[in-house]
Scaffold this motif. Structure first.
Motif, PDB file in Angstrom:
ATOM      1  N   GLN A  40       1.048  -0.955  -0.326  1.00  0.00           N
ATOM      2  CA  GLN A  40      -0.050   0.420   0.220  1.00  0.00           C
ATOM      3  C   GLN A  40       0.367   1.462   0.362  1.00  0.00           C
ATOM      4  OE1 GLN A  40      -3.188   0.704  -0.362  1.00  0.00           O
ATOM      5  NE2 GLN A  40      -3.432  -2.454  -0.942  1.00  0.00           N
ATOM      6  N   CYS A  41       2.116   0.887   1.016  1.00  0.00           N
ATOM      7  CA  CYS A  41       2.802   2.751   0.371  1.00  0.00           C
ATOM      8  C   CYS A  41       3.897   3.061  -0.730  1.00  0.00           C
ATOM      9  CB  CYS A  41       4.166   1.748   1.592  1.00  0.00           C
ATOM     10  SG  CYS A  41       5.372   3.053   1.823  1.00  0.00           S
ATOM     11  N   LEU A  42       3.608   1.596  -0.820  1.00  0.00           N
ATOM     12  CA  LEU A  42       4.479   1.584  -2.645  1.00  0.00           C
ATOM     13  C   LEU A  42       2.962   2.644  -3.707  1.00  0.00           C
ATOM     14  CD1 LEU A  42       6.350  -1.560  -2.930  1.00  0.00           C
ATOM     15  CD2 LEU A  42       6.789   0.594  -3.397  1.00  0.00           C
ATOM     16  N   VAL A  43       1.697   1.407  -3.423  1.00  0.00           N
ATOM     17  CA  VAL A  43       0.734   2.157  -4.058  1.00  0.00           C
ATOM     18  C   VAL A  43       0.833   3.561  -4.504  1.00  0.00           C
ATOM     19  CG1 VAL A  43      -2.166   1.722  -4.712  1.00  0.00           C
ATOM     20  CG2 VAL A  43      -0.626   0.182  -4.815  1.00  0.00           C
ATOM     21  N   GLY A  49      -0.908   5.338  -7.456  1.00  0.00           N
ATOM     22  CA  GLY A  49      -1.321   4.931  -8.629  1.00  0.00           C
ATOM     23  C   GLY A  49      -1.667   3.238  -8.643  1.00  0.00           C
ATOM     24  N   ASP A  50      -1.652   2.885  -9.838  1.00  0.00           N
ATOM     25  CA  ASP A  50      -1.230   1.770 -10.643  1.00  0.00           C
ATOM     26  C   ASP A  50      -1.042   1.516 -12.293  1.00  0.00           C
ATOM     27  OD1 ASP A  50      -1.100  -0.857 -10.773  1.00  0.00           O
ATOM     28  OD2 ASP A  50      -3.581  -1.436 -11.098  1.00  0.00           O
ATOM     29  N   PRO A  51       0.167   2.200 -12.067  1.00  0.00           N
ATOM     30  CA  PRO A  51       0.756   2.459 -13.255  1.00  0.00           C
ATOM     31  C   PRO A  51       1.226   1.286 -14.014  1.00  0.00           C
ATOM     32  CG  PRO A  51       2.553   2.797 -11.682  1.00  0.00           C
ATOM     33  CD  PRO A  51       0.906   2.695 -11.079  1.00  0.00           C
ATOM     34  N   GLU A  52       1.308   1.804 -15.427  1.00  0.00           N
ATOM     35  CA  GLU A  52       1.929   0.407 -16.372  1.00  0.00           C
ATOM     36  C   GLU A  52       3.775   0.221 -15.355  1.00  0.00           C
ATOM     37  OE1 GLU A  52       0.323  -0.347 -20.230  1.00  0.00           O
ATOM     38  OE2 GLU A  52      -1.858  -1.009 -19.472  1.00  0.00           O
ATOM     39  N   LYS A  53       3.958  -0.867 -15.468  1.00  0.00           N
ATOM     40  CA  LYS A  53       5.428  -0.960 -15.676  1.00  0.00           C
ATOM     41  C   LYS A  53       6.270  -1.695 -15.598  1.00  0.00           C
ATOM     42  CE  LYS A  53       6.855   2.332 -11.715  1.00  0.00           C
ATOM     43  NZ  LYS A  53       7.889   2.603 -12.088  1.00  0.00           N
TER      44      LYS A  53
END
Length: 95
Positions: A40-43, A49-53
């Motif tokens: 959750q910290c990363l998000v 958010g929820d980027p494409e990587k």
């Protein structure tokens, strides 16, 4: 492979990496660190958010998560939780 996906789509493949970060934080005396808190910290703080990587980028983000970023996230969550609790108590007339 250079496939890009939303970071949430990589989550199931990252269990060991996240567990490694939990272990690292516990060695740094963050005894209550959890995989879900780190995710959750990363998000919220790193990815916003929820980027494409690419998978390699997500792994790098996890491994490079600094403890001060994690503590900042936990502090912010604590304030939000306290405010929520105070709102609930005010709603139900508790002090």
């Amino acid at each position: 492979m250079c496939e890009r996906k939303a970071v949430s789509a990589w989550k199931s493949e990252l269990v060991d990496v996240i567990d490694s970060k939990v272990h690292e934080f516990k060695l740094l005396d963050y005894s209550k660190a959890t995989a879900e808190d780190i995710w959750q910290c990363l998000v919220r703080k790193v990815w916003k958010g929820d980027p494409e990587k690419r998978l390699s980028e997500v792994v790098q983000d996890i491994l490079h998560l600094h403890s001060n970023t994690y503590m900042s996230y936990l502090t912010q969550q604590s304030f939000q939780d306290t405010s929520l609790q105070e709102s609930i108590e005010a709603l139900f007339g508790k002090e």
